[in-house]
Design an enzyme around this catalytic site. Structure first.
Site, PDB file in Angstrom:
ATOM      1  N   LYS A 192      -7.235  -0.607 -10.427  1.00  0.00           N
ATOM      2  CA  LYS A 192      -7.885  -1.292  -9.301  1.00  0.00           C
ATOM      3  C   LYS A 192      -9.130  -0.522  -8.864  1.00  0.00           C
ATOM      4  O   LYS A 192      -9.029   0.628  -8.444  1.00  0.00           O
ATOM      5  CB  LYS A 192      -6.900  -1.408  -8.133  1.00  0.00           C
ATOM      6  N   SER A 241       0.827  -1.205   0.000  1.00  0.00           N
ATOM      7  CA  SER A 241       0.000   0.000   0.000  1.00  0.00           C
ATOM      8  C   SER A 241       0.863   1.257   0.000  1.00  0.00           C
ATOM      9  O   SER A 241       1.906   1.306   0.646  1.00  0.00           O
ATOM     10  CB  SER A 241      -0.892  -0.007   1.249  1.00  0.00           C
ATOM     11  N   ARG A 250      -8.150  -8.468   4.075  1.00  0.00           N
ATOM     12  CA  ARG A 250      -8.390  -8.624   5.516  1.00  0.00           C
ATOM     13  C   ARG A 250      -7.809  -9.905   6.110  1.00  0.00           C
ATOM     14  O   ARG A 250      -7.298  -9.867   7.226  1.00  0.00           O
ATOM     15  CB  ARG A 250      -9.887  -8.517   5.820  1.00  0.00           C
ATOM     16  N   ARG A 257     -16.964   5.759   6.561  1.00  0.00           N
ATOM     17  CA  ARG A 257     -16.744   4.596   7.423  1.00  0.00           C
ATOM     18  C   ARG A 257     -17.095   5.008   8.850  1.00  0.00           C
ATOM     19  O   ARG A 257     -16.312   5.657   9.540  1.00  0.00           O
ATOM     20  CB  ARG A 257     -15.297   4.139   7.298  1.00  0.00           C
ATOM     21  N   LEU A 280      -0.890   2.566  -5.765  1.00  0.00           N
ATOM     22  CA  LEU A 280      -0.673   4.008  -5.866  1.00  0.00           C
ATOM     23  C   LEU A 280      -1.980   4.782  -5.780  1.00  0.00           C
ATOM     24  O   LEU A 280      -2.967   4.423  -6.429  1.00  0.00           O
ATOM     25  CB  LEU A 280       0.002   4.304  -7.219  1.00  0.00           C
ATOM     26  N   HIS A 327     -13.004  -1.935  -3.042  1.00  0.00           N
ATOM     27  CA  HIS A 327     -12.196  -1.381  -1.956  1.00  0.00           C
ATOM     28  C   HIS A 327     -12.574  -2.027  -0.613  1.00  0.00           C
ATOM     29  O   HIS A 327     -12.677  -1.347   0.407  1.00  0.00           O
ATOM     30  CB  HIS A 327     -12.383   0.149  -1.902  1.00  0.00           C
ATOM     31  N   GLY A 369     -11.857  -8.944  -2.649  1.00  0.00           N
ATOM     32  CA  GLY A 369     -13.102  -8.693  -1.912  1.00  0.00           C
ATOM     33  C   GLY A 369     -13.855  -9.954  -1.555  1.00  0.00           C
ATOM     34  O   GLY A 369     -14.454 -10.589  -2.418  1.00  0.00           O
TER      35      GLY A 369
END
EC number: 1.1.3.15
Length: 369
Positions: free
Chosen positions: A231, A107, A310, A165, A129, A255, A287
């Site tokens: 992405k 990342s 995750r 979020r 990026l 995402h 995902g």
């Protein structure tokens, strides 16, 4: 807790071990978290059509991605700030990926720099990026990634603004003071200030360029020879534009369900993108991948490989490098078993006829058999 038998079990351990602010940052999605749940549930609605009486004594899971040979079509997605999960952070993840013979994507917002990650030893690594308002920063990041031996750029295109979020807002999320965004040290972009809502949201609003468009993809191609993966594509229209604008590949991604809620699960969007790509570039998916069966389903629907996010940070929090190694091994073993039980000995054997989707159940299926 007894022996860990699947990837998902690491999440409960991470929840116990991590401070609430950090666990919530990794675990949560945008707004109602409908897409977060759907990223998993959509996989569960896809069923198998296994073939039998096929010799599956030898199974080959190896593949190539952008010309680089890897041991399996399971790679590591970019997850920010991994030292919040474990002191070894991105170092541990890089070593685990290398040991598994697969790709790690670092990342932009890592807590270890591109140079530090490169110093862990050989490995095939991509660099994720974001495009900053100050294009000199972008150029500098790309140059450093090239010098550090990174093999591709994964350009995130779904974040002109940060998604809402709510867990981060409630927790007033901010990067802990003992950590910095290492790729930005010395650029005054390495620290995240405390804000009244989410420090990350304020950081993105201040730094990330909302004017980002396809012309910037073209611009990136003028400053680097590295292949550029786009992405965050989930529609046929944007797939065609990615092809037209010279993308080396597409990552179907929402995402981690952290941007716009109520977009489809990536596995639900995958076929639309694959069909629009018409074989002109490879299509990958991230995902919701938690099982080897998920990997098989993605490949059956046309993905060239998958990325996991995750599961990496949760296993990292639970057990450091050994945890990440174990996640990669478990997914590999499950995927190999799924291939065997479906009658496939290589990735080329995995076809659309091996799965039944919701659309197929509505009567589309017989026409393709």
């Amino acid at each position: 807790m007894g022996e860990i038998t699947n990837v998902t079990e690491y999440q409960a351990i991470a929840k116990q071990k991590l401070p609430k602010m950090i666990y919530d940052y990794y675990a949560s999605g945008a707004e109602d978290e409908w897409t977060l749940q759907e990223n998993r549930e959509a996989f569960a609605r896809i069923l198998f059509r296994p073939r039998i009486l096929i010799d599956v004594s030898k199974i080959d899971m190896a593949t190539t991605v952008l010309g680089f040979k890897i041991s399996m079509p399971i790679m590591i997605a970019p997850s920010a700030m991994q030292k919040m999960a474990h002191p070894d952070g991105e170092y541990a993840t890089a070593r685990a990926a290398s040991a598994a013979g697969t790709i790690m994507t670092l990342s932009s917002w890592a807590t270890s720099s591109v140079e530090e990650v490169a110093s862990t030893g050989p490995g095939i690594r991509f660099f994720q990026l974001y495009v900053y308002k100050d294009r000199r920063v972008v150029e500098q990041l790309v140059r450093r990634a090239e010098r550090a031996g990174f093999k591709a750029i994964a350009l995130t295109v779904d974040t002109p603004r940060l998604g809402r979020r709510e867990a981060d807002i409630k927790n007033r999320f901010v990067l802990p003071p003992f950590l910095t965004l290492k790729n930005f040290e010395g650029l005054e972009l390495g620290k995240m200030d405390q804000a009244s809502d989410s420090g990350l949201a304020s950081y993105v609003a201040g730094q990330i360029d909302r004017t980002l468009s396809w012309k910037d993809v073209k611009w990136l191609q003028t400053i680097t020879t590295l292949p550029i993966l786009v992405k965050g594509v989930i529609t046929a229209e944007d797939t065609r534009l990615a092809v037209e604008n010279g993308a080396a590949g597409i990552i179907v991604s929402n995402h981690g369900a952290r941007q716009l809620d109520y977009v489809p699960a990536t596995i639900s969007a995958l076929e639309e993108v694959v069909k629009a790509a018409r074989g002109q570039l490879p299509v990958f998916l991230d995902g919701g991948v938690r099982r080897g069966t998920d990997v098989f389903k993605a490949l059956a629907l046309g993905a060239a490989g998958v990325f996991i996010g995750r599961p990496v940070v949760f296993s990292l929090a639970a057990a450091g490098e050994a945890g990440v190694r174990n996640v990669l091994q478990m997914l590999r073993d499950e995927f190999e078993l799924t291939m065997a039980l479906s009658g496939c000995t290589s990735l080329a054997d995995i076809t659309r006829n091996h799965v039944i989707t919701e659309a197929d159940k509505l009567g589309v299926m017989p026409s393709r058999l």
